[in-house]
Design a protein around this motif. Sequence first.
Motif, PDB file in Angstrom:
ATOM      1  N   GLY A  15       0.845  -1.187   0.000  1.00  0.00           N
ATOM      2  CA  GLY A  15       0.000   0.000   0.000  1.00  0.00           C
ATOM      3  C   GLY A  15       0.879   1.234   0.000  1.00  0.00           C
ATOM      4  N   ALA A  16       0.280   2.390  -0.232  1.00  0.00           N
ATOM      5  CA  ALA A  16       1.026   3.647  -0.297  1.00  0.00           C
ATOM      6  C   ALA A  16       0.335   4.700   0.554  1.00  0.00           C
ATOM      7  CB  ALA A  16       1.143   4.121  -1.742  1.00  0.00           C
ATOM      8  N   PHE A  17       1.110   5.699   0.972  1.00  0.00           N
ATOM      9  CA  PHE A  17       0.499   6.773   1.759  1.00  0.00           C
ATOM     10  C   PHE A  17       1.213   8.095   1.511  1.00  0.00           C
ATOM     11  CE2 PHE A  17       3.965   5.455   4.468  1.00  0.00           C
ATOM     12  CZ  PHE A  17       4.323   6.574   5.212  1.00  0.00           C
ATOM     13  N   ALA A  23       3.399   5.790  -6.775  1.00  0.00           N
ATOM     14  CA  ALA A  23       3.521   4.640  -5.885  1.00  0.00           C
ATOM     15  C   ALA A  23       2.439   3.610  -6.174  1.00  0.00           C
ATOM     16  CB  ALA A  23       3.451   5.091  -4.423  1.00  0.00           C
ATOM     17  N   ALA A  24       1.225   4.098  -6.429  1.00  0.00           N
ATOM     18  CA  ALA A  24       0.120   3.184  -6.743  1.00  0.00           C
ATOM     19  C   ALA A  24       0.413   2.400  -8.020  1.00  0.00           C
ATOM     20  CB  ALA A  24      -1.187   3.962  -6.879  1.00  0.00           C
ATOM     21  N   ILE A  80      -3.205  10.382   3.753  1.00  0.00           N
ATOM     22  CA  ILE A  80      -3.930   9.605   2.753  1.00  0.00           C
ATOM     23  C   ILE A  80      -3.278   8.229   2.668  1.00  0.00           C
ATOM     24  CG2 ILE A  80      -4.694   9.507   0.349  1.00  0.00           C
ATOM     25  CD1 ILE A  80      -4.027  12.542   0.193  1.00  0.00           C
ATOM     26  N   THR A  81      -4.059   7.162   2.850  1.00  0.00           N
ATOM     27  CA  THR A  81      -3.530   5.806   2.721  1.00  0.00           C
ATOM     28  C   THR A  81      -4.372   5.029   1.719  1.00  0.00           C
ATOM     29  OG1 THR A  81      -4.871   5.061   4.609  1.00  0.00           O
ATOM     30  CG2 THR A  81      -2.617   5.728   5.071  1.00  0.00           C
ATOM     31  N   VAL A  82      -3.703   4.297   0.841  1.00  0.00           N
ATOM     32  CA  VAL A  82      -4.405   3.523  -0.189  1.00  0.00           C
ATOM     33  C   VAL A  82      -3.805   2.124  -0.275  1.00  0.00           C
ATOM     34  CG1 VAL A  82      -4.982   5.566  -1.548  1.00  0.00           C
ATOM     35  CG2 VAL A  82      -2.888   4.323  -2.059  1.00  0.00           C
ATOM     36  N   SER A  83      -4.664   1.159  -0.523  1.00  0.00           N
ATOM     37  CA  SER A  83      -4.245  -0.212  -0.795  1.00  0.00           C
ATOM     38  C   SER A  83      -5.245  -0.813  -1.772  1.00  0.00           C
ATOM     39  CB  SER A  83      -4.152  -1.041   0.504  1.00  0.00           C
ATOM     40  OG  SER A  83      -5.417  -1.120   1.135  1.00  0.00           O
ATOM     41  N   GLN A  84      -5.165  -2.096  -1.979  1.00  0.00           N
ATOM     42  CA  GLN A  84      -5.994  -2.748  -2.989  1.00  0.00           C
ATOM     43  C   GLN A  84      -7.486  -2.505  -2.777  1.00  0.00           C
ATOM     44  OE1 GLN A  84      -5.619  -7.019  -2.945  1.00  0.00           O
ATOM     45  NE2 GLN A  84      -6.069  -7.213  -5.121  1.00  0.00           N
ATOM     46  N   LYS A  85      -7.943  -2.572  -1.529  1.00  0.00           N
ATOM     47  CA  LYS A  85      -9.373  -2.435  -1.238  1.00  0.00           C
ATOM     48  C   LYS A  85      -9.695  -1.252  -0.334  1.00  0.00           C
ATOM     49  CE  LYS A  85     -10.210  -7.439  -1.492  1.00  0.00           C
ATOM     50  NZ  LYS A  85     -10.693  -8.632  -0.726  1.00  0.00           N
ATOM     51  N   ASN A  86      -8.713  -0.446   0.003  1.00  0.00           N
ATOM     52  CA  ASN A  86      -8.917   0.607   1.000  1.00  0.00           C
ATOM     53  C   ASN A  86      -8.442   1.975   0.523  1.00  0.00           C
ATOM     54  OD1 ASN A  86      -9.725  -1.037   3.554  1.00  0.00           O
ATOM     55  ND2 ASN A  86      -7.934  -2.110   2.757  1.00  0.00           N
ATOM     56  N   HIS A 143       9.713   4.741  -2.984  1.00  0.00           N
ATOM     57  CA  HIS A 143       8.279   5.014  -2.941  1.00  0.00           C
ATOM     58  C   HIS A 143       7.814   5.050  -1.489  1.00  0.00           C
ATOM     59  CE1 HIS A 143       7.736   4.445  -7.288  1.00  0.00           C
ATOM     60  NE2 HIS A 143       8.563   3.421  -7.183  1.00  0.00           N
ATOM     61  N   LYS A 144       6.791   5.852  -1.232  1.00  0.00           N
ATOM     62  CA  LYS A 144       6.264   5.985   0.136  1.00  0.00           C
ATOM     63  C   LYS A 144       5.188   4.916   0.342  1.00  0.00           C
ATOM     64  CE  LYS A 144       5.067   9.744   3.342  1.00  0.00           C
ATOM     65  NZ  LYS A 144       6.394   9.913   3.964  1.00  0.00           N
ATOM     66  N   THR A 145       5.609   3.757   0.816  1.00  0.00           N
ATOM     67  CA  THR A 145       4.714   2.619   0.942  1.00  0.00           C
ATOM     68  C   THR A 145       4.560   2.202   2.403  1.00  0.00           C
ATOM     69  OG1 THR A 145       6.350   0.824   0.839  1.00  0.00           O
ATOM     70  CG2 THR A 145       5.662   1.818  -1.263  1.00  0.00           C
ATOM     71  N   PHE A 146       3.688   1.208   2.622  1.00  0.00           N
ATOM     72  CA  PHE A 146       3.489   0.681   3.960  1.00  0.00           C
ATOM     73  C   PHE A 146       4.725  -0.059   4.467  1.00  0.00           C
ATOM     74  CE2 PHE A 146      -1.425   0.106   3.386  1.00  0.00           C
ATOM     75  CZ  PHE A 146      -1.551   1.481   3.207  1.00  0.00           C
TER      76      PHE A 146
END
Length: 244
Positions: free
Chosen positions: A13-15, A38-39, A73-79, A116-119
Motif C-alpha cells: 500500500g502507499a500513503f 507509488a500506486a 492519505i492511505t491507499v491499498s488494494q481495497k482501501n 516510494h512511500k509505501t506501507f
Amino acid sequence: MIQEDEGYFFGLGAFETVAVENGIPVLLEKHYARLYQAAAFLGLSLCKEQLEEEVGKALEKPEIQTGRNVMKITVSQKNLMVTTRENTYQTADYERGFTAAYAKTRRNETSPFTYHKTFNYGDCILEKRKAKEAGIQEPVFLNTKGEIAEGATTNIFFVQKGKLLAPPLGCGMLPGILRQYLYETYEIQEQILLPEMVETFDEMFVTNSLLGIMPVRQLEDFVFPGMEVGRKLLKEYCKEFFFA
C-alpha cells in the motif's frame, strides 16, 4: 473499516502525509503525483474522483481550519482512507534544532521500495523509536556502501561555504516533496557524502512535508558551526506558503 488485502497482509500500500496550514493543504498536487506513482508501482487502481472526494471531506473538518495540522492519505488494494491530526512540531524545535545520529540499519539503495512511500516503513519506525529513547530527533541512514542516504522520515542537506549539498537519489531515499521544492527553488549540488566528510560542513538541515525545513545542530558528536542558512530557507518557505 479496513478490508483485508495485500496492503494489510504484505504492506503493498502507499500513503502521503500532507501539511495543512490554516485549512490549506500545502503542495497537494505534488503529493497526488507521488501517490499515483507509488500506486502504479504497486499495481493499485486509484480512482481520482474518489480520492479527491475523500480529501475534500477531510479538508472541511472544522478542527483543521486553523493552526498547523496534518492530512494522511492511505491507499491499498481495497482501501482508501483520509485522516487528520494536529501537526506537533513547535517553534522551539526550530529554534533549538534537531540532534541526529546514524542508524544501525542500512538503507537498501537496490530496493525499489526505498524510492516510494509505501506501507513498508518498518525500518524507519523502529529506528525512529530507538532514536527517541536516546534523546535523538532523527536517525540518519547510511546505504549498503556506507554513503549518507536519508533520515528515517526526512531528506538530508548540508551547507558548505554557502553551497547547498545533497546526496543523489541513487544513494537510496524517498524523493521528498520538500526536497523537490528545494531543487526547484535553489541550486543544489549533488555528490556522494560520507560520514568522514561531515566535519567539513558548516550546517545540516533536514526536510519533510510536516516539519518543512528543520536545522540540525548536531550529528553524532559533531556540533555544526551554525544554523543560519537552514533558518533562512525555512523563513522563505514559510513566507511563500503563508504559515502563521
